[in-house]
Design a protein around this motif. Structure first.
Motif, short mmCIF file in Angstrom:
data_model
loop_
_atom_site.label_atom_id
_atom_site.label_comp_id
_atom_site.label_asym_id
_atom_site.label_seq_id
_atom_site.Cartn_x
_atom_site.Cartn_y
_atom_site.Cartn_z
N GLY A 295 0.78 -1.24 0.00
CA GLY A 295 0.00 0.00 0.00
C GLY A 295 0.81 1.27 0.00
O GLY A 295 0.29 2.34 -0.35
N TYR A 296 2.08 1.20 0.39
CA TYR A 296 2.93 2.39 0.37
C TYR A 296 3.42 2.73 -1.03
O TYR A 296 4.12 3.71 -1.23
CB TYR A 296 4.14 2.21 1.29
CG TYR A 296 3.81 2.29 2.77
CD1 TYR A 296 2.75 3.08 3.21
CD2 TYR A 296 4.55 1.58 3.72
CE1 TYR A 296 2.45 3.17 4.57
CE2 TYR A 296 4.26 1.67 5.07
CZ TYR A 296 3.20 2.46 5.49
OH TYR A 296 2.90 2.55 6.82
N LEU A 297 3.06 1.87 -2.00
CA LEU A 297 3.50 2.09 -3.38
C LEU A 297 2.30 2.41 -4.27
O LEU A 297 1.18 2.01 -4.00
CB LEU A 297 4.20 0.85 -3.93
CG LEU A 297 5.44 0.36 -3.17
CD1 LEU A 297 6.03 -0.85 -3.87
CD2 LEU A 297 6.47 1.46 -3.02
N ILE A 298 2.57 3.14 -5.33
CA ILE A 298 1.57 3.44 -6.37
C ILE A 298 2.09 2.85 -7.68
O ILE A 298 3.25 3.03 -8.04
CB ILE A 298 1.37 4.96 -6.53
CG1 ILE A 298 0.79 5.56 -5.25
CG2 ILE A 298 0.43 5.25 -7.71
CD1 ILE A 298 0.66 7.10 -5.29
N ARG A 299 1.22 2.12 -8.36
CA ARG A 299 1.56 1.56 -9.68
C ARG A 299 1.02 2.46 -10.78
O ARG A 299 -0.17 2.76 -10.81
CB ARG A 299 0.95 0.15 -9.81
CG ARG A 299 1.39 -0.59 -11.07
CD ARG A 299 0.58 -1.86 -11.24
NE ARG A 299 -0.80 -1.58 -11.63
CZ ARG A 299 -1.78 -2.49 -11.64
NH1 ARG A 299 -1.54 -3.72 -11.25
NH2 ARG A 299 -3.00 -2.15 -12.02
N VAL A 300 1.92 2.90 -11.66
CA VAL A 300 1.55 3.82 -12.73
C VAL A 300 1.81 3.15 -14.08
O VAL A 300 2.88 2.57 -14.30
CB VAL A 300 2.38 5.12 -12.64
CG1 VAL A 300 2.02 6.06 -13.79
CG2 VAL A 300 2.15 5.81 -11.29
N ARG A 301 0.84 3.23 -14.97
CA ARG A 301 1.01 2.74 -16.34
C ARG A 301 0.86 3.91 -17.30
O ARG A 301 -0.10 4.68 -17.20
CB ARG A 301 0.03 1.61 -16.63
CG ARG A 301 0.40 0.35 -15.87
CD ARG A 301 -0.52 -0.82 -16.06
NE ARG A 301 0.00 -1.98 -15.33
CZ ARG A 301 -0.71 -3.06 -15.03
NH1 ARG A 301 -1.99 -3.16 -15.41
NH2 ARG A 301 -0.14 -4.06 -14.37
N THR A 302 1.80 4.02 -18.21
CA THR A 302 1.83 5.18 -19.10
C THR A 302 0.94 4.95 -20.33
O THR A 302 0.63 3.82 -20.70
CB THR A 302 3.27 5.46 -19.57
OG1 THR A 302 3.80 4.29 -20.20
CG2 THR A 302 4.16 5.82 -18.39
N ASN A 303 0.57 6.06 -20.95
CA ASN A 303 -0.19 5.98 -22.21
C ASN A 303 0.77 6.12 -23.39
O ASN A 303 1.99 6.05 -23.23
CB ASN A 303 -1.30 7.04 -22.24
CG ASN A 303 -0.76 8.46 -22.09
OD1 ASN A 303 0.37 8.75 -22.47
ND2 ASN A 303 -1.58 9.36 -21.55
N GLU A 304 0.21 6.36 -24.57
CA GLU A 304 1.02 6.40 -25.78
C GLU A 304 1.93 7.62 -25.87
O GLU A 304 2.81 7.72 -26.73
CB GLU A 304 0.11 6.36 -27.03
CG GLU A 304 -0.68 7.63 -27.30
CD GLU A 304 -1.90 7.83 -26.38
OE1 GLU A 304 -2.56 8.88 -26.47
OE2 GLU A 304 -2.17 6.90 -25.60
N LYS A 305 1.79 8.57 -24.93
CA LYS A 305 2.59 9.79 -24.98
C LYS A 305 3.90 9.69 -24.21
O LYS A 305 4.73 10.61 -24.28
CB LYS A 305 1.78 10.96 -24.42
CG LYS A 305 0.52 11.29 -25.20
CD LYS A 305 -0.23 12.43 -24.53
CE LYS A 305 -1.54 12.75 -25.26
NZ LYS A 305 -2.29 13.84 -24.58
N ALA A 306 4.07 8.61 -23.46
CA ALA A 306 5.26 8.55 -22.60
C ALA A 306 5.76 7.14 -22.38
O ALA A 306 5.00 6.17 -22.46
CB ALA A 306 4.96 9.21 -21.26
N LEU A 307 7.05 7.04 -22.09
CA LEU A 307 7.67 5.81 -21.64
C LEU A 307 7.92 5.92 -20.14
O LEU A 307 8.26 7.01 -19.64
CB LEU A 307 8.99 5.56 -22.37
CG LEU A 307 8.92 4.78 -23.69
CD1 LEU A 307 8.17 5.58 -24.76
CD2 LEU A 307 10.31 4.41 -24.16
N PRO A 308 7.79 4.82 -19.41
CA PRO A 308 7.99 4.88 -17.96
C PRO A 308 9.41 5.34 -17.59
O PRO A 308 9.59 6.01 -16.56
CB PRO A 308 7.73 3.45 -17.50
CG PRO A 308 7.88 2.60 -18.72
CD PRO A 308 7.42 3.46 -19.85
N GLU A 309 10.39 4.98 -18.43
CA GLU A 309 11.77 5.39 -18.13
C GLU A 309 11.92 6.91 -18.14
O GLU A 309 12.73 7.46 -17.37
CB GLU A 309 12.74 4.78 -19.16
CG GLU A 309 12.93 3.29 -19.04
CD GLU A 309 11.83 2.49 -19.72
OE1 GLU A 309 11.82 1.25 -19.60
OE2 GLU A 309 10.98 3.11 -20.41
#
Length: 392
Positions: A295-309
């Motif tokens: 719960g102390y973490l947030i999972r983020v998934r990017t859209n077509e405009k960005a790379l997670p790196e």
């Protein structure tokens, strides 16, 4: 000849701090604690606290001098040691109540020889034989009577110290090279994208919310001894922005919850709750096996405009770290940045092809860094083996 450590030291003492603790912006004399001792036997002076000169002058104990050995006396890093050599940057400094200061009797032993012995796994195990307490345990002054040390002639000690110093210098050069890779990564980001404050390339400016398709919190379920999935917590993300799975817990998840709480390769993980200095740690999850997030973490998934790196690179940049530090809210010693606040952070929006170029570069560097870390670990093992051979 084997003797108790107490036979070769002339002083053993702890320090103290002013009533009410040490406050930022108050005092001129450095006050060191457990957090300032590094695992390589050196020091970390990035976040030094200071005590008033008047308080320092009133103390008769805990004053650091050249050739002293400092050892952590309580907490998770009990028995960690550092050596005060000629490169120590403070003319005057003291220790707080979480450290012991050891002065060696130089008629019997060379201070650096005693340090290397206490630094060795064998010496550390002996020190920890005095460990007591459950929640926040530690060692007492009696550890010097329970720790036995081989006592060779002074000439033999000098020979051993010279050998260990040379081996350690080689080991430290590898670690310095790894640190330089971290600096290189930051410079690559700045060179390719620039500072958002100046935006030298004229990119559009948006918010992280513009670059993501999904943002989810982890589960608050407790870890279990034998679970199906590794359980990622805040300590599994490093401050420099990498995954560290050397210490994992485990958890079971109901099938209906797997989609909500499992990380997959390419997810961005954000540490939303931690100390003020560490909140906002961010890394790209780069493993093929699924792991659950706490719960102390947030999972983020990017859209077509960005790379997670790219997003990770910004949040781990100097400007990104400063932004996170300025926006976090402190609650009872912990700081927090929620999902909404994370998405509100302003960020440059460079073209995806430039982000892809950046991603390829940092993946190459990360691969090189991992190889160097493996080599560094092997050097550490060899160094410990050398000390064991010398001291046994």
């Amino acid at each position: 000849m084997i003797v108790n450590l107490s036979k070769v030291i002339s002083e053993l003492e702890s320090g103290s701090r002013p009533k009410g603790g040490v406050k930022d912006g108050v005092g001129s004399i450095a006050s060191l604690g457990a957090e300032h001792l590094e695992s390589n036997g050196g020091f970390n002076f990035k976040k030094v606290k200071y005590v008033p000169d008047e308080f320092f002058r009133s103390q008769s104990k805990g004053i650091i001098r050249s050739n002293d050995i400092l050892i952590v006396k309580d907490g998770a890093t009990t028995a960690k040691v550092s050596f005060v050599d000629d490169n120590f940057p403070f003319k005057e400094a003291s220790i707080n109540e979480h450290l012991f200061r050891i002065k060696v009797n130089t008629e019997l032993a060379i201070p650096k020889f005693v340090f290397w012995y206490l630094f060795s796994n064998y010496g550390k195990d002996q020190v920890l034989s005095d460990f007591r307490g459950a929640t926040v345990g530690g060692i007492s002054r009696a550890f010097v009577d329970k720790t036995q040390i081989p006592l060779y002639s002074l000439n033999e000690q000098k020979r051993m110290v010279k050998l260990l110093d040379r081996a350690d210098a080689f080991r430290q050069k590898r670690k310095q090279a790894i640190d330089l890779l971290d600096e290189y990564l930051k410079s690559v980001f700045l060179e390719m994208f620039g500072n958002i404050s100046f935006n030298p390339h004229g990119f559009n400016i948006g918010k992280i919310a513009d670059l993501v398709s999904e943002v989810k919190y982890g589960t608050s379920a407790p870890a279990i001894e034998k679970g199906k999935y590794p359980y990622l917590r805040m300590n599994n993300i490093t401050y420099s922005g990498e995954m560290d799975i050397s210490n994992l817990k485990y958890i079971d998840l109901a099938e209906k919850d797997e989609g909500k709480y499992l990380a997959r390769e390419g997810d961005l993980l954000f540490n939303r709750t931690n100390s003020k200095e560490l909140v906002g740690k961010t890394a790209v999850y780069n493993f093929t096996i699924p792991m659950a997030i706490a719960g102390y973490l947030i999972r983020v998934r990017t859209n077509e405009k960005a790379l997670p790196e790219y997003i990770s690179g910004y949040l781990n940049s100097l400007h990104g770290k400063q932004t996170l530090m300025a926006m976090c809210k402190s609650i009872i010693g912990m700081a927090n940045i929620n999902a909404k606040e994370l998405q509100s952070i302003k960020i440059l929006m460079p073209p995806v092809n430039l982000q892809e170029e950046y991603s390829k570069k940092i993946k190459k560097v990360h691969n090189l860094k991992q190889k160097m870390l493996n080599q560094s670990e092997e050097l550490d093992n060899q160094f410990q083996a050398l000390m064991q051979k010398l001291f046994s």
